[in-house]
Structures are given as structure tokens and as C-alpha cells.
Write an enzyme that holds these catalytic residues in place. Structure first.
Site, PDB file in Angstrom:
ATOM      1  N   CYS A 184      39.794  41.229  47.098  1.00 44.48           N
ATOM      2  CA  CYS A 184      40.913  41.273  48.032  1.00 44.48           C
ATOM      3  C   CYS A 184      40.476  42.000  49.300  1.00 44.48           C
ATOM      4  O   CYS A 184      39.910  43.099  49.221  1.00 44.48           O
ATOM      5  CB  CYS A 184      42.102  41.989  47.389  1.00 44.48           C
ATOM      6  SG  CYS A 184      43.467  42.294  48.533  1.00 44.48           S
ATOM      7  N   ASP A 191      39.192  39.446  42.518  1.00 42.76           N
ATOM      8  CA  ASP A 191      39.951  38.217  42.305  1.00 42.76           C
ATOM      9  C   ASP A 191      39.063  37.268  41.499  1.00 42.76           C
ATOM     10  O   ASP A 191      38.004  36.847  41.969  1.00 42.76           O
ATOM     11  CB  ASP A 191      40.320  37.558  43.638  1.00 42.76           C
ATOM     12  CG  ASP A 191      41.327  38.375  44.435  1.00 42.76           C
ATOM     13  OD1 ASP A 191      42.232  38.955  43.809  1.00 42.76           O
ATOM     14  OD2 ASP A 191      41.206  38.432  45.672  1.00 42.76           O
ATOM     15  N   GLU A 224      42.859  31.547  49.539  1.00 47.85           N
ATOM     16  CA  GLU A 224      42.926  30.317  50.315  1.00 47.85           C
ATOM     17  C   GLU A 224      41.700  30.160  51.216  1.00 47.85           C
ATOM     18  O   GLU A 224      41.137  29.060  51.330  1.00 47.85           O
ATOM     19  CB  GLU A 224      44.200  30.305  51.172  1.00 47.85           C
ATOM     20  CG  GLU A 224      45.500  30.361  50.383  1.00 47.85           C
ATOM     21  CD  GLU A 224      46.007  31.783  50.123  1.00 47.85           C
ATOM     22  OE1 GLU A 224      47.207  31.926  49.856  1.00 47.85           O
ATOM     23  OE2 GLU A 224      45.194  32.734  50.180  1.00 47.85           O
ATOM     24  N   ARG A 252      47.767  37.863  38.985  1.00 40.80           N
ATOM     25  CA  ARG A 252      47.929  39.308  39.185  1.00 40.80           C
ATOM     26  C   ARG A 252      49.388  39.554  39.514  1.00 40.80           C
ATOM     27  O   ARG A 252      49.959  38.865  40.354  1.00 40.80           O
ATOM     28  CB  ARG A 252      47.026  39.809  40.316  1.00 40.80           C
ATOM     29  CG  ARG A 252      47.093  41.320  40.510  1.00 40.80           C
ATOM     30  CD  ARG A 252      46.377  41.755  41.765  1.00 40.80           C
ATOM     31  NE  ARG A 252      44.947  41.475  41.697  1.00 40.80           N
ATOM     32  CZ  ARG A 252      44.156  41.463  42.767  1.00 40.80           C
ATOM     33  NH1 ARG A 252      44.668  41.684  43.957  1.00 40.80           N
ATOM     34  NH2 ARG A 252      42.869  41.221  42.629  1.00 40.80           N
TER      35      ARG A 252
END
Length: 276
Positions: A184, A191, A224, A252
Site C-alpha cells: 500500500c 497487498d 488498480e 482486507r
């Protein structure tokens, strides 16, 4: 870090509100990240969608009885904004003590609020648990490359120069890997994701593809943008007739995010994987 993310609730202590508060949604413009990749809203070389699944959706009936369900949200890949994930969770939690007369009323509310935040119409489905159970688990298409023997020394940033193809051999195939990991850009939390690629074009060297996927391991970016970067790197290398790239990320906070990007209109399977 995306400049707009600095003002979001991500990585900050937050009070959980249990009454309907649509202002909790925090949009982040896509334009800055598109610019990093040399793109604008009018030059996107893909179509697609970001599929979000909420496993902590609950509200009250007029009788006061609570209901739980699964929420599916389809945010167009060309929408002006993504919705910051923690703000999304806070917004969904604000429905916990809110009365809706019907599922249709809840769905209409979600569609209106999320479409306003994203800047494009967002598709919403509120689904009973029995329906999800009946669907079973999804399986990624094609060959899993994770068993290949590769040597890795650098995890600091994506390395498209690792990718190789065989220009003389045209194939139509699907590959996938469960070794996708990034961080992140705000909290540095990991992630975890599974990546799938389907294409028709010059044959992609499988080991080079796996090494490239692993090179994202310490890269900091939103889900994304990672998928868009992968799509563009493969598009530039292969110049394929058709290309679809998608990732299924581990949830999450009760939410998973699954970006899909493709050169052509295609149907996307939203069944969760075993690790989701």
C-alpha cells in the site's frame, strides 16, 4: 504516495460511524497515476472494471432485525476516481444501524452514493449468502507458472526489461501466478494477489513473466495501478491481437479489490478464489 491519498482516512485512526453517512466516501482521481503511465482519460488502451466484494455488508429491516449479505460493486476502469478503500469500509459500516425497507432500496442507495464518488455509474449487486455458496470457488485460467525455477535478486520496483517473448511464434494462451505482492503506498501494508493473463500474440517466455511478477514485491502502488502497469508492459512487449490482465487480491477489512483490464469487451468471472 498519491497526493490525494494524504488527505484520506487510510493509515489514520478513525471513528466508526454506524448511521448512514455517505460523506465518508473519499474519491481519489485516477489522472495522476494515468499520467505516470503516459495515459490520459482519452487515451486509455483498455476497457475494464474494478470489481469490489464486501463481506461485511449489514443493515436493518423496518422491524429492527439485522440482515447480512455480500455486496458486489463494479467501478468502471475509465471512471475519473477510484474510491479509497478505508473510506469505502467506513461508509459501508455506516449502514449497520440504518433501516432500509427492502434490498432494492439499499441497492439504489449504494448505486447513487458510489456513482457520485467514482464519477461514473457503478454497478451494485446485493447477494444472499446462499447464492454465493452455490457458486463455489473460482479457478484462474490457464497454466500456473509458480513452479518454474527462477533466480531473483531485485524486488524494489517493477522490471519490464525482464520480460521476453518469441516473436516468430504466435500463441493464444492463459497464464497465472499467485506470487503477486505489492505494498500500500500509504500504510506500506502488504497487498497479496493472484494475477492472470490471457493473450493472443507472440509467445511470452513463462519464466521471464514469473520473474517480472515477483519484481512487484516491494513496489508501492494501489491495486488498480499495479494491474494497469502490467497490462501496459505486456501490451508494449507483445503488441498482441488480444490481451486481458486481471488480479484477484486478498481481502482486507472485509473488502477485496479485483481490477480487470482488456483490449476488448469481455465477461469477467467474479467468483472468489480459495485464498480470498
Amino acid at each position: 504516495m498519491h497526493p490525494a491519498a494524504e488527505d484520506s482516512p487510510l493509515g489514520k485512526a478513525s471513528q466508526y460511524v454506524s448511521s448512514y453517512t455517505p460523506s465518508l466516501l473519499f474519491p481519489i482521481p485516477r489522472a495522476a497515476k494515468w499520467a505516470e503511465l503516459g495515459l490520459t482519460a482519452s487515451t486509455l488502451p483498455y476497457t475494464g472494471v474494478d470489481l469490489w466484494n464486501c463481506y461485511e455488508l449489514s443493515w436493518l429491516l423496518p422491524s429492527g432485525k439485522p440482515v447480512v449479505a455480500i455486496g458486489e460493486f463494479a467501478i468502471p476502469a475509465d471512471s475519473p476516481n477510484i474510491i479509497e478503500s478505508k473510506s469505502f469500509k467506513l461508509y459501508l459500516n455506516s449502514l449497520n444501524q440504518t433501516v432500509f425497507a427492502s434490498v432494492d432500496a439499499l441497492q439504489a442507495c449504494l448505486e447513487a452514493d458510489l456513482s457520485t464518488a467514482a464519477g461514473r455509474p457503478v454497478g451494485v449487486r446485493v447477494r444472499p449468502l446462499t447464492e454465493i455458496e452455490a457458486e463455489g470457488l473460482g479457478v484462474l485460467p490457464g497454466l500456473c507458472v509458480d513452479g518454474l525455477d527462477i533466480s531473483v535478486q531485485d524486488y524494489s520496483h517493477p522490471r519490464p526489461e525482464l520480460l521476453r517473448c518469441e516473436p516468430g511464434r504466435i500463441v493464444e494462451e492463459s497464464l497465472h501466478s499467485h506470487l503477486l505482492k505489492s505494498n500500500c503506498p500509504v500504510t506500506s501494508q502488504p497487498d497479496w494477489g493472484s494475477l492472470a493473463v490471457t493473450y493472443k500474440g507472440p509467445a511470452l517466455d513463462h519464466a521471464s513473466f514469473l520473474a517480472y511478477v515477483v519484481s512487484f514485491r516491494e513496489h508501492s502502488d494501489f491495486h488498480e495501478q499495479c494491474v494497469e502497469r502490467i497490462f501496459l508492459d505486456l501490451l508494449q512487449l507483445l503488441e498482441p491481437e488480444r490481451l486481458t490482465v486481471f488480479a484477484r487480491y486478498v481481502r482486507r477489512g472485509g473488502l477485496d479489490i479485483n481490477p480487470y483490464r482488456s483490449t476488448h469487451e469481455t465477461a469477467f468471472d467474479n467468483r472468489r478464489l480459495a485464498r480470498q
